[in-house]
Design a protein around this motif. Structure first.
Motif, PDB file in Angstrom:
ATOM      1  N   GLY A 508       0.813  -1.220   0.000  1.00  0.00           N
ATOM      2  CA  GLY A 508       0.000   0.000   0.000  1.00  0.00           C
ATOM      3  C   GLY A 508       0.843   1.265   0.000  1.00  0.00           C
ATOM      4  O   GLY A 508       0.308   2.366   0.075  1.00  0.00           O
ATOM      5  N   GLY A 509       2.142   1.101  -0.030  1.00  0.00           N
ATOM      6  CA  GLY A 509       3.003   2.280  -0.064  1.00  0.00           C
ATOM      7  C   GLY A 509       3.521   2.688   1.303  1.00  0.00           C
ATOM      8  O   GLY A 509       4.330   3.601   1.416  1.00  0.00           O
ATOM      9  N   GLY A 510       3.046   2.024   2.348  1.00  0.00           N
ATOM     10  CA  GLY A 510       3.545   2.343   3.692  1.00  0.00           C
ATOM     11  C   GLY A 510       4.943   1.773   3.873  1.00  0.00           C
ATOM     12  O   GLY A 510       5.256   0.689   3.384  1.00  0.00           O
ATOM     13  N   VAL A 511       5.758   2.525   4.575  1.00  0.00           N
ATOM     14  CA  VAL A 511       7.142   2.095   4.772  1.00  0.00           C
ATOM     15  C   VAL A 511       7.404   1.971   6.266  1.00  0.00           C
ATOM     16  O   VAL A 511       7.091   2.879   7.037  1.00  0.00           O
ATOM     17  CB  VAL A 511       8.113   3.110   4.142  1.00  0.00           C
ATOM     18  N   ALA A 512       7.937   0.825   6.672  1.00  0.00           N
ATOM     19  CA  ALA A 512       8.298   0.651   8.076  1.00  0.00           C
ATOM     20  C   ALA A 512       9.810   0.664   8.199  1.00  0.00           C
ATOM     21  O   ALA A 512      10.511  -0.003   7.441  1.00  0.00           O
ATOM     22  CB  ALA A 512       7.733  -0.654   8.613  1.00  0.00           C
ATOM     23  N   VAL A 513      10.284   1.469   9.143  1.00  0.00           N
ATOM     24  CA  VAL A 513      11.726   1.573   9.378  1.00  0.00           C
ATOM     25  C   VAL A 513      12.011   1.011  10.763  1.00  0.00           C
ATOM     26  O   VAL A 513      11.423   1.468  11.750  1.00  0.00           O
ATOM     27  CB  VAL A 513      12.190   3.041   9.303  1.00  0.00           C
ATOM     28  N   PHE A 514      12.880   0.029  10.839  1.00  0.00           N
ATOM     29  CA  PHE A 514      13.211  -0.610  12.105  1.00  0.00           C
ATOM     30  C   PHE A 514      14.647  -0.247  12.480  1.00  0.00           C
ATOM     31  O   PHE A 514      15.556  -0.382  11.655  1.00  0.00           O
ATOM     32  CB  PHE A 514      13.120  -2.129  11.974  1.00  0.00           C
ATOM     33  N   CYS A 515      14.804   0.179  13.719  1.00  0.00           N
ATOM     34  CA  CYS A 515      16.162   0.525  14.150  1.00  0.00           C
ATOM     35  C   CYS A 515      16.231   0.426  15.664  1.00  0.00           C
ATOM     36  O   CYS A 515      15.278   0.768  16.356  1.00  0.00           O
ATOM     37  CB  CYS A 515      16.519   1.939  13.686  1.00  0.00           C
ATOM     38  N   GLU A 534      13.088  11.223   2.493  1.00  0.00           N
ATOM     39  CA  GLU A 534      13.839  11.979   1.486  1.00  0.00           C
ATOM     40  C   GLU A 534      14.278  11.066   0.340  1.00  0.00           C
ATOM     41  O   GLU A 534      14.071  11.372  -0.833  1.00  0.00           O
ATOM     42  CB  GLU A 534      15.075  12.609   2.152  1.00  0.00           C
ATOM     43  N   LEU A 535      14.858   9.940   0.703  1.00  0.00           N
ATOM     44  CA  LEU A 535      15.437   9.086  -0.328  1.00  0.00           C
ATOM     45  C   LEU A 535      14.379   8.346  -1.141  1.00  0.00           C
ATOM     46  O   LEU A 535      14.591   8.053  -2.312  1.00  0.00           O
ATOM     47  CB  LEU A 535      16.429   8.100   0.294  1.00  0.00           C
ATOM     48  N   LEU A 536      13.245   8.017  -0.530  1.00  0.00           N
ATOM     49  CA  LEU A 536      12.211   7.300  -1.278  1.00  0.00           C
ATOM     50  C   LEU A 536      11.180   8.258  -1.886  1.00  0.00           C
ATOM     51  O   LEU A 536      10.253   7.820  -2.562  1.00  0.00           O
ATOM     52  CB  LEU A 536      11.508   6.280  -0.375  1.00  0.00           C
ATOM     53  N   GLY A 537      11.332   9.540  -1.606  1.00  0.00           N
ATOM     54  CA  GLY A 537      10.430  10.517  -2.217  1.00  0.00           C
ATOM     55  C   GLY A 537       9.023  10.468  -1.670  1.00  0.00           C
ATOM     56  O   GLY A 537       8.059  10.741  -2.377  1.00  0.00           O
ATOM     57  N   ILE A 538       8.876  10.090  -0.403  1.00  0.00           N
ATOM     58  CA  ILE A 538       7.547  10.067   0.203  1.00  0.00           C
ATOM     59  C   ILE A 538       7.507  11.041   1.377  1.00  0.00           C
ATOM     60  O   ILE A 538       8.472  11.774   1.624  1.00  0.00           O
ATOM     61  CB  ILE A 538       7.159   8.632   0.647  1.00  0.00           C
ATOM     62  N   GLU A 539       6.400  11.061   2.096  1.00  0.00           N
ATOM     63  CA  GLU A 539       6.263  11.988   3.216  1.00  0.00           C
ATOM     64  C   GLU A 539       6.633  11.260   4.518  1.00  0.00           C
ATOM     65  O   GLU A 539       6.367  10.058   4.641  1.00  0.00           O
ATOM     66  CB  GLU A 539       4.800  12.444   3.337  1.00  0.00           C
ATOM     67  N   PRO A 540       7.157  11.992   5.510  1.00  0.00           N
ATOM     68  CA  PRO A 540       7.448  11.341   6.795  1.00  0.00           C
ATOM     69  C   PRO A 540       6.212  10.632   7.366  1.00  0.00           C
ATOM     70  O   PRO A 540       6.318   9.599   8.009  1.00  0.00           O
ATOM     71  CB  PRO A 540       7.875  12.504   7.685  1.00  0.00           C
ATOM     72  N   ASP A 542       4.135   8.872   5.850  1.00  0.00           N
ATOM     73  CA  ASP A 542       3.945   7.553   5.235  1.00  0.00           C
ATOM     74  C   ASP A 542       4.801   6.493   5.914  1.00  0.00           C
ATOM     75  O   ASP A 542       4.753   5.329   5.550  1.00  0.00           O
ATOM     76  CB  ASP A 542       4.329   7.595   3.743  1.00  0.00           C
ATOM     77  N   ILE A 543       5.600   6.949   6.860  1.00  0.00           N
ATOM     78  CA  ILE A 543       6.586   6.035   7.447  1.00  0.00           C
ATOM     79  C   ILE A 543       6.210   5.716   8.889  1.00  0.00           C
ATOM     80  O   ILE A 543       5.817   6.595   9.652  1.00  0.00           O
ATOM     81  CB  ILE A 543       7.988   6.672   7.394  1.00  0.00           C
ATOM     82  N   ARG A 544       6.299   4.453   9.207  1.00  0.00           N
ATOM     83  CA  ARG A 544       6.138   4.033  10.598  1.00  0.00           C
ATOM     84  C   ARG A 544       7.526   3.708  11.107  1.00  0.00           C
ATOM     85  O   ARG A 544       8.239   2.893  10.502  1.00  0.00           O
ATOM     86  CB  ARG A 544       5.216   2.815  10.661  1.00  0.00           C
ATOM     87  N   GLU A 619       2.569   2.474  -7.143  1.00  0.00           N
ATOM     88  CA  GLU A 619       2.558   1.606  -8.324  1.00  0.00           C
ATOM     89  C   GLU A 619       3.919   0.958  -8.553  1.00  0.00           C
ATOM     90  O   GLU A 619       4.018  -0.246  -8.837  1.00  0.00           O
ATOM     91  CB  GLU A 619       2.188   2.450  -9.548  1.00  0.00           C
ATOM     92  N   VAL A 620       4.942   1.770  -8.382  1.00  0.00           N
ATOM     93  CA  VAL A 620       6.292   1.234  -8.575  1.00  0.00           C
ATOM     94  C   VAL A 620       6.574   0.165  -7.523  1.00  0.00           C
ATOM     95  O   VAL A 620       7.171  -0.878  -7.802  1.00  0.00           O
ATOM     96  CB  VAL A 620       7.341   2.369  -8.505  1.00  0.00           C
ATOM     97  N   VAL A 621       6.092   0.420  -6.303  1.00  0.00           N
ATOM     98  CA  VAL A 621       6.288  -0.553  -5.231  1.00  0.00           C
ATOM     99  C   VAL A 621       5.649  -1.884  -5.616  1.00  0.00           C
ATOM    100  O   VAL A 621       6.240  -2.957  -5.474  1.00  0.00           O
ATOM    101  CB  VAL A 621       5.675  -0.014  -3.915  1.00  0.00           C
TER     102      VAL A 621
END
Ligand SMILES: Cc1cc2nc3c(=O)[nH]c(=O)nc-3n(C[C@H](O)[C@H](O)[C@H](O)COP(=O)(O)OP(=O)(O)OC[C@H]3O[C@@H](n4cnc5c(N)ncnc54)[C@H](O)[C@@H]3O)c2cc1C
Ligand code: SF4
Lengths: 841, 328
Positions: A508-515, A534-540, A542-544, A619-621
């Protein structure tokens, strides 16, 4: 990729801002589980005593008590540093400060637990209490520990770089000074809190307000004898840490043990008083400094001695000791340098890392010492510093590699913004045109509503309301400083990465960042989101961001040494770049353009040469997942540091040094010794501000903390006890003492930093303390060579001045301790080119 | 966290009911108003009353009246915020309004009452500590022990009168009304205090302080200055209230100089007052008066800031307080 940045560099809200401001953030103490038991610790009433016996039977018999444990239940020693494994979760044979825990209770509620503590009988044999550096060195007959470099000397260091004696011989002028920096504590608003559960599956989980879940993970494995694979450490959002939550703590180990014993969740939240005992704060340090200079202020040699009062245990103390001597060389050029330092054990709560770890004390000494030299030589303290800045890409005499140095720009910026040149003049109009404006401003902001209760405005903030302006001297002072962006080496020796980041992309375009990094309020979760966005061209949005959970997230060493933005940032760049490559390849194929022509922004992947060739990110995802399977990538970061090879060379190196400068303007009341800080002008070289708002917040928060240290904060003891373990009596400034601040960010784009970024969480504290001390001198002509610089001390110094004695308050001697002959370290070739890790500018 | 000891809370709706409840529970009971002094002390086990009789809903305590020529009557239950912001009090008795405004923080002033402030427990940094702390250092005579830790060898307790409003209240020659099971009495505010850190109030525990009666100002002017480390939160480590009535030519006809934070009771400086009477204020007189006022001040090392410093400041603060009358 274009150089235009869409997220990085913009003043965006923090990703956790909404939760924080609406009270939704769940700190450790907010967590509740069914059947939770509450833990309380029985603490030693003696600063130093042998434990002859503990009888827990009566406590065990109290209804509502589920378990009582003592040192025998947790006999394995631990400690943050491998070389100082000297702590026991519950003291076995000896207690070493008032507050050292000896037994723990788990009960149905806190009251019952408290009651049970009163039923535990401990038989102590009191020993003489060692409460100062001098005593520790003198009373070698009363060893606090049975290890260390010498009796009661935990660590001693003796190093020499370059030709120090030769350097002094070349000097036109040599000056010696002594300074004392009283210790102080972090005072985070959130008290330490932890909750542990042990499941029927034999797995342990702990939620804890820790800055270093990875190190806690290791300590739990060691002390509990459970493999780390079966332990899950979750660091809850910290309500402030400032270094005070960086050690593995006894209460953390204890709630785990109690959870294992009772099979129920066990929780503890320290009282504020107990936080003062947990401590790990700023070491009291006695210092001696001698510097040789040419007539233009160029340093020819420097000799530095530090004596640290470490408290009852090792903690980070070995590192702290080295840090008191490490960073003197990275600001102004020092061609020859000798450092001797030692840390003693005393019967006080252990000291450790507090914001600036081991460097604010010597920085205070150095910057006041340089101010004195400037005055002695008739030089402008700014110009003298400015002329001798360590250049970019250079190697210091103690083998520290300075990649970029923005100190010159910082000094220029504060000098210009504050009007230093004009105000510094003795005849400057500024010195006499103070008064009512500043007062009125303070009065208005202070305690609204009640402020005008008197006929006279200004009465709210006494005592400046009465004497005539002529008796209110103003002063201006300046200082510079530097700090590390992450320690070059981990706490325990290993050759694995310091930071890992894992990214997963949903269909769905959601991005999860684990750290594994821990957000302690500084904004590290947000930085991860900004960089990946920044690098994926999405909004903060959109990121969990999922952080600080040893089951879910790759290791990050923790939130200490200002390492997180630089190290997790670089790891995030690596992971995100891998994914972007996959996405660009798929998109490029579909759009029939070369991948290099693509850019990602606004949730679109666009061909820069032809804006009609564009695909939505989602779509690219989906195309990429269809092609490659599940989309995920990892990145990691290990500092590529060629640090020196001498013993002790591990402390000081960093991928990038941050730089700060401060100018303080103050108004004094010579009748009472009181002063108000009217304004702080601050500049900070942060490399690149990933989010300027957050950086300014860190700079000003640091400045506020430094203000408290110079004006009033002190962790002091009387009759073996902490004198003032409460938030009312341990004085820390309120908003009313906090001056106007003006902050300038300097960007030097460090090759080692993510997008060029360096640290900003600790460094800006450093120059504030000496800048204010120098301003006091400028205003009153007295030197307070001690921190804090209180009204009492200023008044005393003014009395000395009136009697034509040396107008100075400060130490008059240092212990005459026989340091071992220094290890002579030959200079390295001036330039060392090193493989820069990921550079993304 | 530190927990309150268990207790029953009673909420009387009249003075009579409050007194009855107190009579019913005797020494196990205490009155509580805003609780901003009592509750923290209970958490640290300085007090463990089994019954608390709340005064917030007693209407007689929440009244304010100003009748022409008869001065002010200020209910003891008024919050410090109310006292600090009352236009009449601010206008006529700035020393009192200022003192109330300088207590602690806005939140605590919204809860804390004038009566509670006058009855504030004396303070000492060996005493205002947790049970654990006091036990570790060895209990002192004010609670649980029998020695004084500040002045070892002393047979009395030197805990410090730390109420901000008492010096001003005394300087205004106010009286307080006390109502107890035995009936009621009106005593001068200065007679409410005793020179004893432990038995610091000359009031029976079952007596309620219902109101403060301030006589008509008749040209009296007043000022209050407070020394503390920070601009908020902090208790006074010195409070100076001065009230003067002067003739048209400046001759002092009536003078009160009262110091807080330097003894176990608010200290009235009789000598200083005498020196002012019949004189006009000059820098020389102010200096002499300040000298006389600060001599008997006896700060000990049991509050914030060095006691030697606090002693020196008493002189400076008296001077500064008097100097305001030069410029007014
Ligand atoms: C952080 C902090 C800072 C503070 N700073 C200051 C300060 O700067 N200056 C200052 O003066 N005080 C200060 N205080 C103390 C306190 O907040 C005030 O003194 C307040 O006015 C007390 O009023 P209260 O109604 O809350 O009293 P309570 O706590 O309700 O009562 C205090 C005592 O008075 C008794 N009492 C109360 N009302 C009556 C009555 N009507 N009749 C008989 N007995 C009564 C109670 O039994 C109790 O013994 C501070 C307190 C805290 C916690
Ligand atoms: S003055 Fe002495 S007796 Fe009184 S509270 Fe302080 S230590 Fe205790």
């Amino acid at each position: 990729m274009t150089n235009h940045l869409n997220v990085v560099g913009h003043p965006l809200p923090k990703v956790d801002a909404w939760d924080k401001v609406t009270g939704q953030t769940r700190f450790a103490d907010d967590l509740v589980l069914p059947r939770t038991l509450y833990c309380k610790l029985l603490r030693s009433p003696w600063p130093h005593a042998r434990i002859r016996g503990i009888d827990p039977h009566q406590a065990q018999a109290l209804p509502g008590v589920f378990a009582v444990i003592t040192g025998h239940d947790l006999p394995v020693k631990y400690g943050i540093l491998p070389v100082s494994q000297d702590e026991e979760a519950l003291a076995l044979e000896k207690v070493r400060y008032v507050g050292d825990p000896v037994a723990a209770v788990a009960a149905a509620d806190e009251q019952t637990a408290e009651e049970a503590l009163n039923l535990i009988e401990v038989d102590y044999e009191p020993l003489p209490a060692i409460m100062s550096i001098e005593e520790a060195l003198k009373r070698s007959d009363v060893p606090i520990h049975d290890y260390g470099d010498n009796r009661n000397v935990h660590k001693q260091v003796s190093l020499e770089f370059g030709d120090v004696d030769g350097g002094f011989a070349q000097a036109d002028y040599v000056r010696e000074d002594m300074f004392y920096f009283e210790g102080n504590t972090h005072l985070p608003l959130e008290q330490h809190s932890s909750m542990a559960t042990f499941g029927p599956d034999g797995k342990l989980t702990i939620w804890s307000s820790t800055q270093t879940p990875h190190y806690l993970h290791r300590a739990l494995e060691k002390t509990l004898g459970i493999p780390r694979a079966h332990i899950r450490v979750i660091a809850t959002p910290n309500g402030g840490g400032f270094g005070g939550k960086s050690d593995p703590f006894n209460h953390e180990i204890i709630v785990c043990k109690l959870a294992i014993q009772t099979g129920r969740p066990v929780k503890i939240t320290l009282t504020r008083e107990e936080v003062f005992y947990a401590h790990r704060g700023r070491h009291p340090v006695l210092m001696w400094i001698k510097t040789g200079v040419k007539n233009d202020g160029r340093i020819t040699a420097m000799d530095f001695k530090s004596f640290l009062d470490g408290g009852g245990y090792g903690s980070y103390g070995v590192a702290s000791t080295y840090y008191t001597g490490a960073l003197q060389t990275v600001t102004y050029d020092v061609p020859a340098y000798r450092f001797r330092g030692l840390r003693v054990f005393t019967n006080k709560p252990p000291c450790g890392p507090k914001r600036g770890h081991g460097t604010p004390q010597p920085r205070f000494a150095l910057e006041v010492h340089l101010d004195k030299i400037a005055h002695d030589l008739g030089l402008d303290p700014y110009a003298m510093r400015r002329a001798h800045i360590v250049p970019d890409d250079s190697m210091t005499i103690n083998q520290l590699h300075v990649t970029t140095n923005g100190l010159g720009q910082c000094l220029d910026a504060v000098v210009k913004a504050s009007g230093w040149a004009e105000k510094r003049k003795p005849e400057s109009a500024w010195r006499t045109t103070h008064t009512e404006q500043g007062e009125a401003a303070r009065t208005l902001t202070s305690e609204r509503g009640a402020g005008n209760a008197t006929a006279r405005p200004g009465a709210e903030k006494q005592p400046y309301s009465l004497p005539s302006p002529a008796t209110r001297p103003r002063g201006i002072g300046l200082a510079g400083s530097s700090y590390i962006s992450g320690a070059g080496l981990p706490i325990y020796w290993n050759n694995m990465p310091h930071s890992g980041v894992q990214i997963k992309i949903d269909r769905g375009g959601g991005v999860a960042v684990f750290c594994g990094s821990t957000d302690i309020g500084q904004g590290s979760d947000s930085v991860l989101a900004y960089i990946v966005a920044e690098l994926l061209g999405i909004e903060p949005k959109d990121i969990r961001v999922i952080t600080a959970d040893t089951d879910l997230t790759p290791v990050d060493l923790g939130s200490y040494s200002s390492r997180v933005t630089l190290m997790t940032g670089n790891a995030a760049i690596e992971a995100a770049t891998k994914l972007r490559k996959i996405l660009f390849e798929v998109a490029a194929e579909k759009l029939r353009v070369p991948p290099e022509s693509l850019s990602a922004k606004n949730r679109l992947i666009t061909c820069e040469d032809d804006e009609n060739r564009v695909l939505p990110f989602v779509e690219v995802v989906q195309m990429a997942e269809a092609r490659h399977g599940t989309l995920g990538a990892v990145g990691s970061y290990t500092p590529a540091i060629t640090h020196g090879k001498y013993k002790g060379s591990g402390v000081g190196p960093t991928p990038a040094y941050s730089y700060s400068a401060c100018i303080a303007e103050i108004t004094c009341d010579p009748e009472t010794g009181e002063y108000t800080v009217d304004k702080l002008t601050l500049a900070h070289d942060t490399g690149k501000a990933i989010n300027p708002l957050l950086v300014i917040g860190q700079v000003e928060g640091s400045a506020y903390m430094g203000l408290g240290e110079i004006m009033m904060e002190e962790q002091v003891f009387r009759k073996g006890l902490h004198k003032i373990p409460s938030m009312l009596d341990y004085k820390s400034p309120t908003t009313l003492e906090t001056p106007e601040m003006s902050t300038i960010l300097v960007e030097t784009l460090d090759p080692n930093g993510p997008f060029g970024a360096k640290e900003s969480g600790q460094g800006p504290l450093l120059p504030v303390i000496p800048a204010i001390a120098n301003a006091i001198y400028d205003a009153l002509g007295v030197r307070i060579d001690e921190v804090p610089a209180t009204p009492e001390k200023i008044l005393k110094a003014l009395e000395l001045k009136a009697r034509h004695e040396e107008p100075r308050i400060g130490p008059k001697r240092i212990p005459d301790y026989a340091f071992p002959p220094p290890l002579k370290v030959p200079p390295l070739p001036l330039k060392v080119k090193e493989a820069s890790p990921l550079v993304t500018r | 966290m530190l927990r309150l000891p268990p207790f029953a809370y009673w909420s009387p709706r009249s003075l009579t009911e409050a007194a009855q409840m107190m009579a019913a529970h005797g020494p196990d009971a205490m009155y509580v108003a805003g609780g901003t002094d009592l509750y923290p002390n209970m958490k640290r086990r300085q007090f463990e009353p089994k019954h608390l009789i709340g005064l917030r809903r007693v209407p007689e305590l929440n009244e304010f009246s100003a009748e022409h020529g008869r001065g002010f009557r200020i209910g003891a239950g008024l919050t410090l915020t109310q006292v600090a912001s009352h236009p009449l009090i601010r206008q006529v008795h700035p020393a009192l309004a200022t003192a109330a405004a300088l207590v602690s923080t806005p939140q605590l002033r919204n809860m804390g009452t004038y009566g509670g402030n006058l009855c504030l427990d004396t303070r000492c940094n060996y005493y205002n500590q947790s049970y654990f702390w006091r036990k570790s250092i060895g209990f002192c005579m004010k609670k649980d022990g029998d020695i004084c830790l500040v002045a070892p060898g002393s047979s009395r307790c030197w805990a410090v009168s730390s109420t901000d409003t008492a010096p001003g209240t005394i300087a205004l020659d106010a009286s307080v009304r006390l109502v107890g099971p035995q009936g009621e009495r009106v005593v001068p505010a200065r007679a409410l205090y005793r020179d004893d850190g432990m038995e610091y109030l000359a009031k029976a525990p079952d007596e309620i302080l219902t109101e403060v009666i301030i006589p008509p100002a008749k040209g009296l002017r007043s000022v209050y200055l407070k020394l503390r480390r920070r601009g908020s939160f902090d208790f006074p480590i010195l409070g100076v209230a001065v009230a003067l009535r002067q003739d048209g030519d400046g001759t002092v006809r009536h003078a009160r100089v009262v110091l807080g934070g330097v003894q176990s009771y608010p200290m009235e400086c009789d000598d200083a007052e005498k020196m002012l009477l019949g004189q006009r204020l000059t820098p020389e007189l102010i200096d002499a008066v300040a000298q006389a006022a600060y001599k008997p001040a006896k700060p000990l090392d049991n509050t914030d800031m060095a006691h030697g410093y606090r002693k020196k400041m008493s002189k400076i603060y008296v001077e500064r307080a008097l100097r305001t009358f030069l410029t007014q």
